[in-house]
Design a protein around this motif. Structure first.
Motif, PDB file in Angstrom:
ATOM      1  N   ILE A  20       0.844  -1.196   0.000  1.00  0.00           N
ATOM      2  CA  ILE A  20       0.000   0.000   0.000  1.00  0.00           C
ATOM      3  C   ILE A  20       0.878   1.245   0.000  1.00  0.00           C
ATOM      4  O   ILE A  20       1.851   1.333   0.750  1.00  0.00           O
ATOM      5  N   ASP A  21       0.495   2.169  -0.863  1.00  0.00           N
ATOM      6  CA  ASP A  21       1.171   3.470  -0.865  1.00  0.00           C
ATOM      7  C   ASP A  21       0.371   4.403   0.035  1.00  0.00           C
ATOM      8  O   ASP A  21      -0.737   4.807  -0.326  1.00  0.00           O
ATOM      9  N   PRO A  22       0.900   4.757   1.210  1.00  0.00           N
ATOM     10  CA  PRO A  22       0.112   5.555   2.148  1.00  0.00           C
ATOM     11  C   PRO A  22      -0.174   6.959   1.624  1.00  0.00           C
ATOM     12  O   PRO A  22      -1.107   7.619   2.087  1.00  0.00           O
ATOM     13  N   ASP A  23       0.595   7.408   0.656  1.00  0.00           N
ATOM     14  CA  ASP A  23       0.376   8.753   0.120  1.00  0.00           C
ATOM     15  C   ASP A  23      -0.775   8.811  -0.871  1.00  0.00           C
ATOM     16  O   ASP A  23      -1.379   9.860  -1.078  1.00  0.00           O
ATOM     17  N   THR A  24      -1.063   7.681  -1.529  1.00  0.00           N
ATOM     18  CA  THR A  24      -2.124   7.694  -2.543  1.00  0.00           C
ATOM     19  C   THR A  24      -3.281   6.766  -2.180  1.00  0.00           C
ATOM     20  O   THR A  24      -4.346   6.830  -2.773  1.00  0.00           O
ATOM     21  N   GLY A  25      -3.053   5.873  -1.216  1.00  0.00           N
ATOM     22  CA  GLY A  25      -4.077   4.890  -0.873  1.00  0.00           C
ATOM     23  C   GLY A  25      -4.146   3.734  -1.850  1.00  0.00           C
ATOM     24  O   GLY A  25      -5.029   2.883  -1.752  1.00  0.00           O
ATOM     25  N   GLU A  79     -15.774  -2.750  -5.990  1.00  0.00           N
ATOM     26  CA  GLU A  79     -17.199  -2.757  -6.319  1.00  0.00           C
ATOM     27  C   GLU A  79     -18.066  -2.462  -5.104  1.00  0.00           C
ATOM     28  O   GLU A  79     -17.835  -2.992  -4.030  1.00  0.00           O
ATOM     29  N   ASN A  80     -19.087  -1.667  -5.332  1.00  0.00           N
ATOM     30  CA  ASN A  80     -20.072  -1.432  -4.281  1.00  0.00           C
ATOM     31  C   ASN A  80     -21.346  -0.919  -4.929  1.00  0.00           C
ATOM     32  O   ASN A  80     -21.301  -0.136  -5.859  1.00  0.00           O
ATOM     33  N   GLN A  86     -19.858   3.892 -15.203  1.00  0.00           N
ATOM     34  CA  GLN A  86     -19.138   5.103 -14.817  1.00  0.00           C
ATOM     35  C   GLN A  86     -19.172   5.307 -13.304  1.00  0.00           C
ATOM     36  O   GLN A  86     -18.408   6.094 -12.766  1.00  0.00           O
ATOM     37  N   ASP A  87     -20.116   4.605 -12.645  1.00  0.00           N
ATOM     38  CA  ASP A  87     -20.282   4.808 -11.201  1.00  0.00           C
ATOM     39  C   ASP A  87     -19.946   3.560 -10.393  1.00  0.00           C
ATOM     40  O   ASP A  87     -19.615   3.647  -9.218  1.00  0.00           O
ATOM     41  N   TYR A  88     -20.094   2.410 -11.022  1.00  0.00           N
ATOM     42  CA  TYR A  88     -19.838   1.141 -10.350  1.00  0.00           C
ATOM     43  C   TYR A  88     -18.503   0.649 -10.888  1.00  0.00           C
ATOM     44  O   TYR A  88     -18.346   0.477 -12.094  1.00  0.00           O
ATOM     45  N   THR A  89     -17.546   0.431 -10.001  1.00  0.00           N
ATOM     46  CA  THR A  89     -16.187   0.166 -10.464  1.00  0.00           C
ATOM     47  C   THR A  89     -15.966  -1.304 -10.748  1.00  0.00           C
ATOM     48  O   THR A  89     -15.772  -2.107  -9.846  1.00  0.00           O
ATOM     49  N   MET A  90     -16.024  -1.639 -12.019  1.00  0.00           N
ATOM     50  CA  MET A  90     -15.699  -3.004 -12.435  1.00  0.00           C
ATOM     51  C   MET A  90     -14.178  -3.168 -12.424  1.00  0.00           C
ATOM     52  O   MET A  90     -13.452  -2.251 -12.780  1.00  0.00           O
ATOM     53  N   PRO A  91     -13.705  -4.347 -12.023  1.00  0.00           N
ATOM     54  CA  PRO A  91     -12.264  -4.579 -12.118  1.00  0.00           C
ATOM     55  C   PRO A  91     -11.831  -4.553 -13.581  1.00  0.00           C
ATOM     56  O   PRO A  91     -12.442  -5.200 -14.430  1.00  0.00           O
ATOM     57  N   ARG A  92     -10.804  -3.769 -13.857  1.00  0.00           N
ATOM     58  CA  ARG A  92     -10.253  -3.713 -15.217  1.00  0.00           C
ATOM     59  C   ARG A  92      -8.860  -4.329 -15.199  1.00  0.00           C
ATOM     60  O   ARG A  92      -8.313  -4.607 -14.144  1.00  0.00           O
ATOM     61  N   ALA A  93      -8.329  -4.495 -16.400  1.00  0.00           N
ATOM     62  CA  ALA A  93      -7.061  -5.239 -16.511  1.00  0.00           C
ATOM     63  C   ALA A  93      -5.971  -4.625 -15.646  1.00  0.00           C
ATOM     64  O   ALA A  93      -5.147  -5.343 -15.071  1.00  0.00           O
ATOM     65  N   THR A 117     -11.484   0.972  -0.947  1.00  0.00           N
ATOM     66  CA  THR A 117     -11.150   1.867  -2.060  1.00  0.00           C
ATOM     67  C   THR A 117      -9.914   2.677  -1.704  1.00  0.00           C
ATOM     68  O   THR A 117      -9.534   2.779  -0.542  1.00  0.00           O
ATOM     69  N   ARG A 118      -9.351   3.290  -2.706  1.00  0.00           N
ATOM     70  CA  ARG A 118      -8.171   4.127  -2.467  1.00  0.00           C
ATOM     71  C   ARG A 118      -8.444   5.177  -1.404  1.00  0.00           C
ATOM     72  O   ARG A 118      -7.613   5.446  -0.544  1.00  0.00           O
TER      73      ARG A 118
END
Lengths: 155, 787
Positions: B646-651, B691-692, B708-715, B770-771
């Motif tokens: 985890i990058d604590p600066d960006t999440g 996803e949520n 655009q609102d529901y985050t599907m896992p992308r490559a 999420t980030r």
């Protein structure tokens, strides 16, 4: 209704269309080329990717009229003389597809990637595929397939 | 690893998909077809005062507009819930009606109110805008945790309680807690997911007035079951007059199991239009609104332990959100597919689980890849990890101390199931080796030097698959049997057609089943054709879900093959002038034992259809049907380990490594099995990170209604995965297979969240991590103590 004329998979086609007809609906409903799929309504999923004048485009994001005079290539035109294109062959060889619904858009998109970048690394492939969603494969084998196809296409 | 003769052969179905020649429901167009569009509720909860269709009816191209009143007048029934859950007081669950088109109330955003049919899709869409619905808004409740005290969704269900169910021994569990040296506790949210098969649902209903017959083309995982529900419960049609075709289907993940309002309405509407075919194709927005969703639990779980970290007892309290209406199998998911799995891989002697299932003003919730088992695994494995952390025991070691041991099978858990086989420690050891666990501390230090937080997380899961023994599920309230059927037909020229009730929508049955049959008959798999997805061609079937296709459907195929061999022996005995008892069969050849007299199965098949020289007491033909009802569930298991940075600066959570070691019993095609694991993990990672499904708590609007609102896992959200396997054959089905379709989705969320909480050093984060959430937690942890 206005007339649109374009070359699709090497053949010239001409149809009168309702001006609001999307390119993807034109391809599916007028030309009966049903390999190009519709998976969303916000230009996100990429199931509808075709080539317009040689580069990948989401066919749901263009009007058919915008493709007037263009060269369009769909998944049906990719295999030549019954021989799978190296990208298609690599997807098969590496199990880069399961249900097959995202596959035509995925393959058309990947062909364009390799045209632009003949030797993409894993990171580059994954970044490129941002615009194509697959729910089945977890992308693992798609990435592998594209890298192998790129190697094949470099010769 | 035992040699099973498993073969990594390429898939037979791939060429048509790769060349754009797959045939999905939307690729079918019927003569004279009209297009239907649903008018859906924009309100989360409202009385329907009136539906004015007059303007829509006048719009260009409109053929008809139907409302719930039309269906009511026609006697259309309610979409049923097929599993009766009995509550802790012995009462059946509350079962309010679910009309395909709403009658007096709407209960979630997306509820069907009217169906507009026109000559073209565009005309139907335009006209749907003209249907004027007069609503009287009612207060809505969408949040799982607020349902019990929220505005009432159904008159039949006070406090929005569908059922209050329990499993296990409460007294024994309380006693275990009373004598515990330590108690660990977790509070968990299992976020609501939208399955999101990339092919949206679609249907064409077609009535033939000549023969009084109906055909439904539909994106279904189980065409026979869909036909049964449609005929017996909703439209009251004779089953023999209805054909359901589920052609190529673009992914299901559970969401295409059910008999939905839309396909029902298409079939009914075609009858109303005297046979005009009616086609409906969901937009993605409709899929978000009206496909059955998955998960949506909130849970408190506690473990009682002795001072050595042995589990003494476990207590689980869950509220499960079922949405506005009961989908077909919704009640079984948070009960018999969840509570029964709370033992995990461990010998916890006393367990008590309580599940309160609630109605809310949200889309119905039903089985989504894993169905209940991901929720159970998430509870068990988050809790076990918490125990390890609380007692400062290595997370691998605490699992080892509590695993059911290989010599303890069959193992009766305190929550009803009898596990048949497993080697849990073997998978753990293999996974530890693969991820190089010994050197994790070094890797963590190295990450720290770069200002990154590294964590590792385990998930040792078990699932009950191969759904399911009919008598057992019948006793638990199931309304159907859960066998599978198969027909194996030798054609006269020696090729083989296999008709299976299982349905492939990505799983590769056309290859795996063909490999299995080809192996049995000593022929090439290209000589075997697998036919599925059409009630007009396949005798019977129960379809594909619960990782059941190979374990149950494959077993039915093998049983039918056995019948073919038995009959073949009689024919061979006649032709070879020997006694049936002396005929041996192996790899496609019938031989008189101890001689070189033999006939190939091709010769036998030809003789069966050209029976000039044939035994008198044997019927011609070589075509056998078998039904297989499993003796028990199957119990795939395994260990997944995730390592994150985890990058604590960006999440940003980067998945640095992922190993999976699964035991699916016998594997036919490892390439396909690994693909199933990859896809399952991706969905589990999606749940844990991205996803949520969010409904606005005040308005009840679906906020995450598009890609655009529901985050599907992308490559670029995912890594490559490393997949290993152990192989402990299932002892009670002829294939020896346990099922592999759901494992990844079951195992992954717990592994990933255990890794993230390990990296962050706090349990205080819920899925999806999420980030933004990770960044906030990381900043808090790293911030200097307040002045």
């Amino acid at each position: 209704m206005p007339t649109v004329t374009m070359t699709v998979n090497g053949q010239q086609v001409s149809r009168d269309v309702d001006p609001r007809t999307l390119l993807v609906d034109f391809i599916r409903n007028e030309l009966h080329l049903t390999g190009t799929h519709v998976g969303c309504d916000t230009s996100q999923c990429g199931a509808c990717v075709v080539h317009v004048d040689g580069t990948s485009q989401k066919a749901c994001t263009m009007l058919a009229m915008q493709a007037d005079g263009c060269e369009v290539a769909t998944i049906e035109g990719l295999a030549k003389n019954g021989e799978l294109h190296p990208m298609q062959a690599a997807f098969k060889e590496h199990h880069g597809l399961q249900c097959g619904f995202c596959t035509p858009g995925m393959v058309m998109s990947a062909v364009d990637l390799v045209q632009r970048n003949p030797d993409p690394d894993e990171h580059e492939v994954r970044e490129w595929l941002e615009g194509n969603i697959c729910r089945c494969t977890g992308y693992h084998n798609i990435v592998k397939a594209i890298q192998h196809a790129a190697k094949e296409m470099r010769g | 690893m035992p040699d099973t003769g498993a073969q990594r052969v390429l898939r037979k179905e791939d060429n048509r998909f790769l060349t754009g020649r797959g045939r999905y429901t939307d690729d079918f167009n019927r003569q004279g077809q009209a297009y239907g569009v649903f008018v859906r509720s924009e309100m989360a909860h409202a009385k329907i005062k009136s539906v004015d269709t007059s303007q829509a009816e006048q719009a260009p191209g409109v053929v008809a507009v139907f409302t719930g009143k039309d269906m009511e007048a026609d006697g259309v029934g309610s979409l049923p819930c097929g599993w009766t859950v009995t509550d802790r007081h012995g009462n059946p669950h509350k079962a309010p009606p679910h009309w395909p088109l709403a009658r007096d109330k709407v209960r979630y955003v997306g509820d069907q109110v009217a169906f507009v049919i026109a000559e073209t899709d565009a005309q139907a869409r335009d006209a749907a805008e003209l249907v004027a619905v007069d609503y009287e808004p009612l207060d809505a409740v969408v949040e799982t945790g607020k349902a019990l005290n929220g505005p009432q969704v159904h008159e039949e269900a006070p406090d929005n309680l569908c059922f209050d169910w329990e499993i296990g021994d409460k007294q024994a569990t309380d006693d275990a807690f009373a004598k515990a040296d330590h108690v660990s506790k977790v509070e968990l949210v299992n976020n609501r997911l939208v399955p999101n098969a990339i092919e949206p649902r679609a249907a064409i209903g077609e009535y033939d007035p000549g023969g009084d017959e109906y055909t439904l083309y539909s994106t279904s995982q189980n065409p026979h079951l869909l036909r049964l529900i449609l005929c017996a419960f909703v439209l009251n049609l004779p089953e023999h007059k209805v054909r359901v075709v589920a052609p190529d289907v673009g992914g299901g993940f559970g969401s295409k199991i059910y008999c939905y309002a839309e396909e029902t309405t298409c079939v009914w509407a075609s009858k109303k239009l005297d046979g005009r075919p009616v086609k409906w194709v969901a937009t993605r927005t409709e899929a978000f609104q009206a496909d059955a969703h998955g998960r949506d639990h909130i849970t408190t779980a506690e473990m009682a332990l002795d001072k050595d970290g042995k589990f003494l007892g476990m207590r689980v309290d869950t509220i499960a959100n079922l949405g506005a209406y009961l989908s077909n199998f919704s009640t079984a998911v948070p009960t018999y597919l969840y509570g029964t799995l709370l033992a995990g891989q461990y010998k916890t002697p006393a367990i008590h689980g309580n599940v309160k299932a609630v109605f809310t003003n949200t889309a119905p919730v039903d089985a989504y890849r894993g169905a209940g088992r991901p929720e159970a695994t998430y509870v068990v494995e988050r809790l076990v990890e918490r125990c390890a952390r609380d007692l400062n025991i290595d997370p691998a070691e605490i699992r080892r101390r509590n695993f059911v041991q290989p010599d303890e099978f069959p193992y009766q858990t305190p929550v009803a199931l009898t596990y048949d086989s497993g080697q849990y420690e073997l998978a753990l050891d293999e996974a530890l080796k693969m991820i190089d666990y010994r050197n994790f501390a070094q890797r963590r230090q190295e990450s720290e030097r770069r200002g990154k937080l590294r964590g590792i997380g385990f998930s040792a899961y078990i699932e009950a698959c191969g759904i399911a023994p009919s008598q057992v599920v019948g006793a638990l309230g199931a309304g159907v049997g859960l066998w599978e059927s198969a027909q194996v037909r030798f054609n006269a020229t020696g090729s083989i057609s296999v008709f299976t009730g299982s349905h492939s929508h990505g799983q590769g049955h056309e290859t795996t089943f063909a490999q299995m049959v080809a192996d049995k008959f000593g022929t090439d798999y290209n000589n075997v054709d697998i036919v599925h997805g059409d009630t007009g061609r396949i005798p019977m079937g129960m379809g594909t879900y619960g990782s059941r296709s190979l374990a149950v459907g494959g077993s039915a195929i093998l049983r039918a093959c056995d019948k073919v061999v038995e009959k073949g022996k009689k024919i061979a005995a006649h032709m070879l002038e020997a006694s049936v008892d002396d005929i041996e069969f192996d790899q496609g050849t019938f031989r008189v034992a101890g001689t070189d007299k033999q006939k190939s199965i091709g010769e036998i098949a030809f003789a069966a259809y050209v029976p000039h020289d044939f035994p008198q007491d044997v019927e011609p033909g070589l075509d056998e049907t078998a039904f297989y009802d499993p003796a028990n569930f199957t119990y795939p298991s395994g260990v997944h380990i995730a390592e994150v940075e985890i990058d604590p600066d960006t999440g940003e959570t980067q998945i640095a490594d992922w190993v999976a070691v699964d035991d699916f019993g016998r594997v036919i095609n490892p390439m396909i099995v690994e693909g199933q694991v990859h896809g399952g993990i991706a969905q589990g990672v999606g749940q844990a990170l991205l996803e949520n499904t969010v409904y606005d708590p005040d308005s009840g609007q679906l906020v995450t209604g598009s890609y655009q609102d529901y985050t599907m896992p992308r490559a670029d959200d995912l890594p490559s995965f490393r997949v290993g396997m152990t192989e402990t054959p299932c002892p009670h089905n002829p294939v020896g297979a346990k099922g592999c379709g759901e494992a990844g989705a079951i195992a992954a969320p717990a592994a990933l969240m255990n890794a993230i909480t390990d990296a962050l050093g706090t349990e205080d984060i819920q899925m999806p991590a999420t980030r933004e959430k990770v960044w906030r937690v990381a900043q808090q942890r790293l911030a200097p103590a307040a002045e």
